[in-house]
Design an enzyme around this catalytic site. Structure first.
Site, short mmCIF file in Angstrom:
data_model
loop_
_atom_site.label_atom_id
_atom_site.label_comp_id
_atom_site.label_asym_id
_atom_site.label_seq_id
_atom_site.Cartn_x
_atom_site.Cartn_y
_atom_site.Cartn_z
N ARG A 412 -1.80 2.51 2.30
CA ARG A 412 -1.66 2.90 3.71
C ARG A 412 -2.21 1.45 4.37
O ARG A 412 -3.04 0.81 4.23
CB ARG A 412 -2.45 3.97 4.14
CG ARG A 412 -2.26 5.17 3.43
CD ARG A 412 -3.00 6.43 3.76
NE ARG A 412 -2.99 7.61 2.88
CZ ARG A 412 -2.20 8.50 2.88
NH1 ARG A 412 -1.13 8.50 3.61
NH2 ARG A 412 -2.47 9.62 2.05
N HIS A 472 -1.60 3.95 -6.58
CA HIS A 472 -2.89 4.16 -5.53
C HIS A 472 -4.12 2.94 -5.71
O HIS A 472 -5.01 3.04 -4.93
CB HIS A 472 -3.46 5.56 -5.94
CG HIS A 472 -4.42 6.06 -5.03
ND1 HIS A 472 -5.82 6.27 -5.23
CD2 HIS A 472 -4.30 6.48 -3.82
CE1 HIS A 472 -6.52 6.94 -4.04
NE2 HIS A 472 -5.59 6.86 -2.96
#
Length: 735
Positions: A412, A472
């Protein structure tokens, strides 16, 4: 100084009063009594968020923000978790999990838990925060409370500024029931026309493009508000008062303000996907039209309009949630951005905090690579500046003519990401640049698709990850020409490469040129961007290859040490704790006498304090100004001094998905000075009596209270966040 290996939590008057006499309960056999349900534990976490809004010790506008965060969290819970349960039931898969709950029973229990908490939210807003805002000059008014002249002025403003944007949609044989987008606010209207007794339905969407609050005095006076305060009228109230403008000649019989939540759990299998980018874009289109899972209405909103909407959306009574106050409490975020209220004695916000430059990087003119060569640099955000460390690392690499290659993962980031800009600059200057963009980061998919296309257009080598696994891990690698050879530098962290959240989340990072670590990072990037099947690392602990086995082996080492009478200790900090196998091993370690402290901000499925199962385990949740996001794991490994034991920092929680279905990386902290900083963080969290909550065996939490005789500047009195801010900048005043 508080020892970090104590086996019992600090007790206080409130806890003693609320806790049972025998805090350690006997352990049952298994199932729901052995593992707390993940979703019910998450609702307990969100209840603690709501408690921040209810806490008068927090500044007024911060409490309003926490109320909005509570609502936003609940929206995501219904989209993701309730959506997944609805999908399971539709597929006939509502079976019992390892915690003993069936899907159907759990859905009913969720409703039982949510309903009263929504009442607490409304009471907090109406009985506490609204009067508080009034005291400082911010009034939320009703349309009916305005004077005649004010109404005429604001109605004229409506006709000029709102009416043209509205699109009423009728429902009749020639007009199908309109699509209701996710989380949109709508007004359902029941109408009749002269001479025709048949009721008709129309829907008016409250546009997302308009501010949710109308500054009454700006409209009435045709200029900025004075110093006597701000009066705000909710946009939905103004539209409802002027519905006759949208339906001239019709009689409005009934209105219904409603909001729909749709299922976000619509992922498709990836086994036969040929293009992951196209696959994610298709999923986004599917999510837009996913089935509804919740209908929210204003309190008292029953009648023909409600029945009609429920029937058209295929929802039952148990899917409907009546609420008092704003239908969308997330609109309170916009309220915070309005002109500052009248100055007064009440503290309205937390004291301003500007992250300090990391001491090793205080000289902004110095080469960051030279500083990293001197020693590993442990970073702690937002106490230490993200801009002056991580952003600087990538920006300087992009400009440095000696840098040959840059590699980075993006899970992100912000819309105006400096990292994307730096990678583009580096690629355009001829450097080899590779970026792993995780397209499947929930609710950021569209943004990441945009970044991926922008990077590709600039010549960056873009990869989308490993099929079947979300990437991740947070890592960057810089390859630099030095002397007669090459040297690699790496950044690894627990948080996203996101400048905005780096100001709001607590995260740890490491800047290093240790060849053992940078070599592992290079191997990891080869796995992410190529066809490498490398699964053996010297220092990194990588999921799904070895992380589970490594953590399980480390827990077993502590069990063996405790049985042999050697120092044993486990301390872990994470966002969530859910994995069954890790939980069972921790129970085994507790029974062997290993003292275990878990700092778990969010949900926790492990039950602490159960006699014969987990009596040596404590679970602590810390909530407040910043969102606790860092993860670290400590194992004594026979050392009495925690700073000499093993410390791993990484991107993974102890959850099944992190250990089995994601690419994660944890890295050792090898520098003793850095390890002592981690010890100090734990000491502060242990001493915290202001922001800490202790989990009880039944899954509820007891909030600690500062003792009356506490040093006013101690962690016990000012909490974890303010203490770490003062230690980063001694001039900071927390109150």
């Amino acid at each position: 100084m508080t020892r970090i290996d104590q086996g019992a939590p600090s007790r206080n008057a409130q806890e003693v009063e609320q806790a049972p006499r025998n805090h350690t309960q006997a352990a049952p056999i298994g199932g729901a009594e052995r593992y707390f349900n993940r979703d019910l534990s998450w609702l307990e976490f969100n209840r603690r968020v709501l408690a921040q809004a209810q806490d008068a010790r927090n500044p007024l506008l911060e409490r309003v923000k926490f109320l909005a965060i509570f609502a936003s969290n609940l929206d995501e819970f219904f989209m993701k978790r309730v959506g997944l349960m609805r999908r399971e039931l539709a597929l006939g898969e509502g079976t019992s999990g390892y915690d003993g709950w069936t899907t159907r029973t759990l859905l009913a229990r969720i409703r039982e838990v949510v309903q009263p908490v929504l009442g607490q939210q409304a009471s907090c807003w109406h009985d506490d925060l609204l009067p508080g805002l009034e005291r400082v000059g911010v009034s939320v008014v009703t349309y009916a409370s305005l004077g005649d002249e004010e109404r005429r002025a604001i109605d004229a403003w409506f006709v000029a500024n709102v009416f043209p944007v509205l699109t009423p949609l009728a429902v009749d044989p020639g007009h199908r029931f309109p699509f209701i987008s996710n989380l949109s606010e709508n007004i359902g209207v029941i109408l009749t026309s002269p001479g025709d007794p048949d009721a008709r339905f129309a829907r008016v969407k409250i546009p997302d493009t308009l501010p949710r609050w109308v500054r009454v005095d700006d409209v009435v006076r045709a200029g900025p508000s004075g110093d006597d305060g701000v009066r705000l009228l909710p946009l939905d109230a103004l539209i409802q008062a002027n519905l006759h403008e949208l339906f001239p000649g019709m009689t409005i019989r009934e209105t219904l303000l409603f909001r729909v939540t749709r299922n976000a759990a619509v992922e498709r299998a990836e086994e036969e996907v040929e293009d992951l980018l196209e696959h994610v874009e298709a999923e986004l289109r599917m999510r837009r039209f996913a089935s509804p899972v919740r209908l929210e209405i204003r309190e008292g909103g029953s009648g023909q309009a409600l029945d009609f909407v429920m029937e058209e959306l295929g929802l039952a009574a148990d899917d409907v949630y009546e609420r008092r106050g704003p239908l969308e409490y997330g609109d309170l975020f916009q309220l915070l951005d309005l002109a500052p209220p009248r100055a007064g004695s009440e503290k309205l916000r937390f004291p301003t905090w500007r992250p300090a430059p990391p001491p090793a990087l205080a000289d902004e003119d110095a080469s960051i690579f030279a500083r990293i060569r001197e020693r590993d640099i442990l970073l702690h955000h937002p106490y230490e500046s993200f801009e002056d460390s991580v952003e600087r690392f990538i920006a300087q690499a992009a400009r440095d003519p000696e840098v040959l290659a840059i590699k980075q993962t993006i899970y992100r980031t912000s819309p105006d990401s400096p990292f994307v800009a730096s990678l583009v600059r580096a690629a355009e200057s001829g450097k080899q640049v590779a970026c792993l963009v995780e397209l499947r980061a929930r609710f950021d998919e569209q943004r990441n698709v945009h970044f991926a296309r922008r990077l590709e257009e600039a010549g960056v080598h873009v990869a989308y990850g490993v099929m079947g696994l979300k990437t991740h891990c947070k890592c960057s690698l810089v390859v630099r020409r030095e002397g007669q050879g090459l040297r690699s530098y790496a950044h690894l962290g627990t948080g996203n490469y996101h400048p905005r959240t780096a100001q709001l989340y607590t995260d740890l990072g490491l800047l290093t040129c240790d060849p053992a670590i940078t070599g592992d990072v290079a191997d990891l990037f080869n796995v992410l961007t190529g066809h490498s099947r490398h699964d053996t690392y010297r220092e990194l602990v990588v999921a799904p290859h070895s992380m589970r086995d490594r953590f399980e082996a480390l827990i077993r080492e502590e069990i063996d040490a405790a049985k042999a009478g050697r120092p044993a200790r486990i301390i872990a900090k994470m966002n969530a704790m859910e994995d069954q196998r890790i939980t069972d091993l921790l129970y085994e370690a507790s029974n062997a006498g290993v003292p275990i402290t878990l700092f778990v901000r969010g949900f926790c499925c492990l039950r602490p304090g159960m006699r014969g199962m987990s009596e040596n385990i404590r679970v602590v949740s810390i909530l407040g100004r910043f969102l606790e996001h860092s993860r670290f794991f400590h194992f004594a490994r026979g050392e009495s001094d925690p700073a000499r034991g093993l410390w791993l920092v990484g991107s993974a929680d102890w959850m099944y998905r992190n250990l089995n279905t994601r690419v994660e990386a944890a890295f050792p902290i090898r520098d003793e000075h850095a390890r002592r900083r981690l010890v100090r963080i734990v000491e502060i969290m242990e001493e915290d009596q202001l922001r800490a909550w202790d989990m009880r065996p039944d899954g509820t939490y007891v909030r600690r209270e500062p003792p009356e005789d506490a040093d006013p500047m101690s962690p016990a009195a000012i909490g974890t966040f303010a203490t770490l801010m003062r230690e980063a900048n001694p001039a900071f005043t927390p109150v």
